[in-house]
Design an enzyme around this catalytic site. Structure first.
Site, PDB file in Angstrom:
ATOM      1  N   GLU A  11     -55.471  18.205  33.118  1.00  0.00           N
ATOM      2  CA  GLU A  11     -56.555  17.590  32.340  1.00  0.00           C
ATOM      3  C   GLU A  11     -56.112  17.386  30.891  1.00  0.00           C
ATOM      4  OE1 GLU A  11     -56.635  20.218  34.306  1.00  0.00           O
ATOM      5  OE2 GLU A  11     -58.603  20.550  35.191  1.00  0.00           O
TER       6      GLU A  11
ATOM      7  N   ASN B  53     -50.079  18.862  35.487  1.00  0.00           N
ATOM      8  CA  ASN B  53     -49.742  20.099  34.777  1.00  0.00           C
ATOM      9  C   ASN B  53     -48.233  20.160  34.538  1.00  0.00           C
ATOM     10  OD1 ASN B  53     -49.678  20.388  37.632  1.00  0.00           O
ATOM     11  ND2 ASN B  53     -49.815  22.602  37.519  1.00  0.00           N
ATOM     12  N   ILE B  54     -47.875  20.689  33.386  1.00  0.00           N
ATOM     13  CA  ILE B  54     -46.473  20.773  32.969  1.00  0.00           C
ATOM     14  C   ILE B  54     -46.193  22.213  32.560  1.00  0.00           C
ATOM     15  CG2 ILE B  54     -44.710  19.891  31.386  1.00  0.00           C
ATOM     16  CD1 ILE B  54     -46.384  17.312  31.149  1.00  0.00           C
ATOM     17  N   GLU B  55     -45.512  22.924  33.428  1.00  0.00           N
ATOM     18  CA  GLU B  55     -45.267  24.349  33.196  1.00  0.00           C
ATOM     19  C   GLU B  55     -43.959  24.579  32.458  1.00  0.00           C
ATOM     20  OE1 GLU B  55     -45.652  26.141  37.079  1.00  0.00           O
ATOM     21  OE2 GLU B  55     -47.813  25.800  37.106  1.00  0.00           O
TER      22      GLU B  55
ATOM     23  N   CYS C 278     -60.117  24.650  34.158  1.00  0.00           N
ATOM     24  CA  CYS C 278     -60.147  25.987  33.552  1.00  0.00           C
ATOM     25  C   CYS C 278     -61.026  25.968  32.295  1.00  0.00           C
ATOM     26  CB  CYS C 278     -58.731  26.453  33.222  1.00  0.00           C
ATOM     27  SG  CYS C 278     -58.058  25.711  31.721  1.00  0.00           S
TER      28      CYS C 278
ATOM     29  N   CYS D  98     -59.725  23.805  29.372  1.00  0.00           N
ATOM     30  CA  CYS D  98     -59.856  22.358  29.620  1.00  0.00           C
ATOM     31  C   CYS D  98     -61.314  21.926  29.557  1.00  0.00           C
ATOM     32  CB  CYS D  98     -59.228  21.978  30.960  1.00  0.00           C
ATOM     33  SG  CYS D  98     -57.430  21.972  30.875  1.00  0.00           S
TER      34      CYS D  98
ATOM     35  N   CYS E  15     -52.300  22.265  31.362  1.00  0.00           N
ATOM     36  CA  CYS E  15     -52.983  21.734  32.551  1.00  0.00           C
ATOM     37  C   CYS E  15     -52.933  20.207  32.648  1.00  0.00           C
ATOM     38  CB  CYS E  15     -54.446  22.133  32.521  1.00  0.00           C
ATOM     39  SG  CYS E  15     -54.747  23.884  32.727  1.00  0.00           S
TER      40      CYS E  15
HETATM   41  O1  LIG Z   1     -57.918  22.830  36.416  1.00  0.00           O
HETATM   42  C1  LIG Z   1     -56.754  23.220  36.418  1.00  0.00           C
HETATM   43  C2  LIG Z   1     -56.383  24.508  36.825  1.00  0.00           C
HETATM   44  C3  LIG Z   1     -55.043  24.864  36.807  1.00  0.00           C
HETATM   45  N1  LIG Z   1     -54.100  23.956  36.404  1.00  0.00           N
HETATM   46  C4  LIG Z   1     -52.674  24.320  36.424  1.00  0.00           C
HETATM   47  C5  LIG Z   1     -52.210  25.286  35.379  1.00  0.00           C
HETATM   48  C6  LIG Z   1     -50.972  25.876  36.040  1.00  0.00           C
HETATM   49  O2  LIG Z   1     -49.861  25.003  35.821  1.00  0.00           O
HETATM   50  C7  LIG Z   1     -51.299  25.856  37.521  1.00  0.00           C
HETATM   51  C8  LIG Z   1     -51.701  27.198  38.084  1.00  0.00           C
HETATM   52  O3  LIG Z   1     -52.742  27.735  37.364  1.00  0.00           O
HETATM   53  O4  LIG Z   1     -52.378  24.936  37.667  1.00  0.00           O
HETATM   54  C9  LIG Z   1     -54.448  22.685  36.025  1.00  0.00           C
HETATM   55  O5  LIG Z   1     -53.584  21.857  35.705  1.00  0.00           O
HETATM   56  N2  LIG Z   1     -55.754  22.368  36.019  1.00  0.00           N
HETATM   57 ZN   LIG Z   2     -56.953  23.816  32.058  1.00  0.00          ZN
END
Ligand SMILES: O=c1ccn([C@H]2C[C@H](O)[C@@H](CO)O2)c(=O)[nH]1
Ligand SMILES: [Zn+2]
Length: 131
Positions: free
Chosen positions: A55, A42-44, A86, A89, A53
């Protein structure tokens, strides 16, 4: 065991997460039709909705390598027993999945659950609707 390799790849991907806001690193690893593994984290972003996310990153890598079919995908989070993808995804995975695609939910010790996409996304939007 090939699934173990996928799990290890997802863990390695998780270590690359950029998750300073949620502090919730996630890793994903896809085995595509070519037998190769494509990973993502995940890249925020400071503008919170602009993050994405693990995925989604992994799907991007797979598609840009010219692959269009997910055989299996492992997802692991640092701070959760299991991390089911989520809703967004699930829909993105559906785009490149088939009846035999497996989704592995993992914890810190390995794969804990194996699911079909139809378990995660029943009654999904089907492409034939668009003709
Ligand atoms: O299946 C998932 C669920 C959440 N996140 C990430 C999104 C966000 O950066 C962090 C918290 O929700 O987790 C994913 O990468 N995959
Ligand atoms: Zn997702």
């Amino acid at each position: 065991m090939p699934e173990k390799e996928l799990y290890v790849a997802a863990r390695e991907a998780m270590s690359k997460a950029h998750a300073p806001y949620s502090k919730f690193p996630v890793g994903a690893a896809i085995r595509a039709e070519d037998g190769k593994i494509y990973t993502g984290a995940n890249i925020e972003n400071l503008s919170f909705p602009e993050g994405w996310c693990a995925e989604t990153t992994a799907i991007s890598h797979m598609v840009m390598a010219g692959q269009r079919k997910i055989m299996e995908v492992a997802v692991v989070a640092e701070k959760l027993a299991l991390c089911p993808p989520c809703g967004g995804c699930r829909q993105r995975l559906a785009e490149f999945s088939g009846a035999s695609t497996r989704i592995y939910l993992c914890d810190e010790t390995g794969i804990k659950k194996s699911l079909a996409l139809s378990d995660l996304l029943p009654h999904s939007f089907e492409t034939e609707v668009l003709g």
